[in-house]
Scaffold this motif. Structure first.
Motif, PDB file in Angstrom:
ATOM      1  N   LEU A  92     -15.308 -14.189  35.304  1.00  0.00           N
ATOM      2  CA  LEU A  92     -15.118 -15.445  36.022  1.00  0.00           C
ATOM      3  C   LEU A  92     -13.631 -15.810  36.104  1.00  0.00           C
ATOM      4  O   LEU A  92     -13.131 -16.195  37.156  1.00  0.00           O
ATOM      5  N   ALA A  93     -12.917 -15.660  35.003  1.00  0.00           N
ATOM      6  CA  ALA A  93     -11.484 -15.965  34.989  1.00  0.00           C
ATOM      7  C   ALA A  93     -10.739 -15.076  35.981  1.00  0.00           C
ATOM      8  O   ALA A  93      -9.881 -15.551  36.731  1.00  0.00           O
ATOM      9  N   LYS A  94     -11.064 -13.797  35.996  1.00  0.00           N
ATOM     10  CA  LYS A  94     -10.407 -12.859  36.920  1.00  0.00           C
ATOM     11  C   LYS A  94     -10.711 -13.249  38.361  1.00  0.00           C
ATOM     12  O   LYS A  94      -9.818 -13.269  39.209  1.00  0.00           O
ATOM     13  N   LEU A  95     -11.954 -13.598  38.645  1.00  0.00           N
ATOM     14  CA  LEU A  95     -12.341 -13.999  39.986  1.00  0.00           C
ATOM     15  C   LEU A  95     -11.564 -15.236  40.432  1.00  0.00           C
ATOM     16  O   LEU A  95     -11.031 -15.293  41.535  1.00  0.00           O
ATOM     17  N   LEU A  96     -11.482 -16.230  39.553  1.00  0.00           N
ATOM     18  CA  LEU A  96     -10.764 -17.462  39.890  1.00  0.00           C
ATOM     19  C   LEU A  96      -9.280 -17.196  40.142  1.00  0.00           C
ATOM     20  O   LEU A  96      -8.700 -17.702  41.102  1.00  0.00           O
ATOM     21  N   VAL A  97      -8.667 -16.388  39.286  1.00  0.00           N
ATOM     22  CA  VAL A  97      -7.239 -16.077  39.451  1.00  0.00           C
ATOM     23  C   VAL A  97      -7.014 -15.273  40.723  1.00  0.00           C
ATOM     24  O   VAL A  97      -6.095 -15.557  41.500  1.00  0.00           O
ATOM     25  N   ASP A  98      -7.862 -14.282  40.978  1.00  0.00           N
ATOM     26  CA  ASP A  98      -7.713 -13.469  42.188  1.00  0.00           C
ATOM     27  C   ASP A  98      -7.876 -14.324  43.444  1.00  0.00           C
ATOM     28  O   ASP A  98      -7.120 -14.174  44.402  1.00  0.00           O
ATOM     29  N   ASP A  99      -8.874 -15.215  43.462  1.00  0.00           N
ATOM     30  CA  ASP A  99      -9.073 -16.102  44.610  1.00  0.00           C
ATOM     31  C   ASP A  99      -7.848 -16.984  44.824  1.00  0.00           C
ATOM     32  O   ASP A  99      -7.395 -17.171  45.948  1.00  0.00           O
ATOM     33  N   TYR A 100      -7.321 -17.536  43.751  1.00  0.00           N
ATOM     34  CA  TYR A 100      -6.152 -18.411  43.832  1.00  0.00           C
ATOM     35  C   TYR A 100      -4.949 -17.648  44.403  1.00  0.00           C
ATOM     36  O   TYR A 100      -4.229 -18.147  45.259  1.00  0.00           O
ATOM     37  N   ARG A 101      -4.746 -16.429  43.922  1.00  0.00           N
ATOM     38  CA  ARG A 101      -3.616 -15.613  44.402  1.00  0.00           C
ATOM     39  C   ARG A 101      -3.761 -15.254  45.880  1.00  0.00           C
ATOM     40  O   ARG A 101      -2.773 -15.041  46.572  1.00  0.00           O
ATOM     41  N   LYS A 102      -4.994 -15.165  46.345  1.00  0.00           N
ATOM     42  CA  LYS A 102      -5.239 -14.833  47.756  1.00  0.00           C
ATOM     43  C   LYS A 102      -5.215 -16.085  48.645  1.00  0.00           C
ATOM     44  O   LYS A 102      -5.517 -16.004  49.822  1.00  0.00           O
ATOM     45  N   GLY A 103      -4.893 -17.232  48.045  1.00  0.00           N
ATOM     46  CA  GLY A 103      -4.785 -18.460  48.806  1.00  0.00           C
ATOM     47  C   GLY A 103      -6.081 -19.223  48.972  1.00  0.00           C
ATOM     48  O   GLY A 103      -6.146 -20.198  49.702  1.00  0.00           O
ATOM     49  N   ARG A 104      -7.129 -18.773  48.305  1.00  0.00           N
ATOM     50  CA  ARG A 104      -8.410 -19.481  48.376  1.00  0.00           C
ATOM     51  C   ARG A 104      -8.521 -20.416  47.189  1.00  0.00           C
ATOM     52  O   ARG A 104      -8.207 -20.036  46.057  1.00  0.00           O
ATOM     53  N   ASN A 105      -8.980 -21.613  47.438  1.00  0.00           N
ATOM     54  CA  ASN A 105      -9.183 -22.580  46.363  1.00  0.00           C
ATOM     55  C   ASN A 105     -10.577 -22.364  45.785  1.00  0.00           C
ATOM     56  O   ASN A 105     -11.579 -22.633  46.453  1.00  0.00           O
ATOM     57  N   PRO A 106     -10.675 -21.860  44.548  1.00  0.00           N
ATOM     58  CA  PRO A 106     -11.992 -21.589  43.976  1.00  0.00           C
ATOM     59  C   PRO A 106     -12.800 -22.853  43.696  1.00  0.00           C
ATOM     60  O   PRO A 106     -13.987 -22.787  43.466  1.00  0.00           O
ATOM     61  N   TYR A 107     -12.145 -24.001  43.789  1.00  0.00           N
ATOM     62  CA  TYR A 107     -12.840 -25.269  43.497  1.00  0.00           C
ATOM     63  C   TYR A 107     -13.268 -25.998  44.769  1.00  0.00           C
ATOM     64  O   TYR A 107     -13.940 -27.005  44.703  1.00  0.00           O
ATOM     65  N   ALA A 108     -12.842 -25.497  45.917  1.00  0.00           N
ATOM     66  CA  ALA A 108     -13.224 -26.156  47.174  1.00  0.00           C
ATOM     67  C   ALA A 108     -14.703 -25.904  47.455  1.00  0.00           C
ATOM     68  O   ALA A 108     -15.244 -24.845  47.153  1.00  0.00           O
ATOM     69  N   GLU A 109     -15.320 -26.899  48.049  1.00  0.00           N
ATOM     70  CA  GLU A 109     -16.759 -26.754  48.365  1.00  0.00           C
ATOM     71  C   GLU A 109     -16.951 -26.228  49.744  1.00  0.00           C
ATOM     72  O   GLU A 109     -16.217 -26.342  50.628  1.00  0.00           O
TER      73      GLU A 109
END
Length: 109
Positions: A92-109
């Motif tokens: 989960l941590a890796k997914l969140l960090v990877d999404d953030y680095r790709k410009g995607r907000n993992p917390y956006a709905e």
């Protein structure tokens, strides 16, 4: 252990001393074990920070060998569930960090 620093020094410098035994929580507190290349976990700690800190004890800049981690976990035990939870947390941590680095907000709905 009565003289912790002496035992750590003994492990780091004495070629005959091949095994250091410590609990995850204790191994994560200020111990550098770069003389080791393999760490065996026979008990799990649910805290991801304790778990990662213990693994980091053998993996340092001055480490010259590849590091290996062995988990001794019996089927149907709490430790099996804890190890799965730790792996899920890491995924989960890796997914969140990877999404953030790709410009995607993992917390956006």
């Amino acid at each position: 252990m009565k003289n912790r620093e002496e035992e750590i020094r003994h492990f780091q410098e004495d070629k005959i001393c091949r095994v250091f035994v410590g609990q995850i929580a204790a191994a994560g507190l200020g111990i550098t074990l770069i003389a080791a290349a393999t760490m065996v976990f026979f008990s799990m700690d649910y805290s991801m920070s304790n778990f990662e800190q213990a693994k980091a004890r053998i993996h340092r800049v001055s480490q010259k060998e590849n590091c290996h981690y062995i988990y001794i976990v019996a089927a149907g035990t709490v430790d099996r569930k804890v190890l799965k939870a730790l792996r899920d947390k890491a995924d989960l941590a890796k997914l969140l960090v990877d999404d953030y680095r790709k410009g995607r907000n993992p917390y956006a709905e």
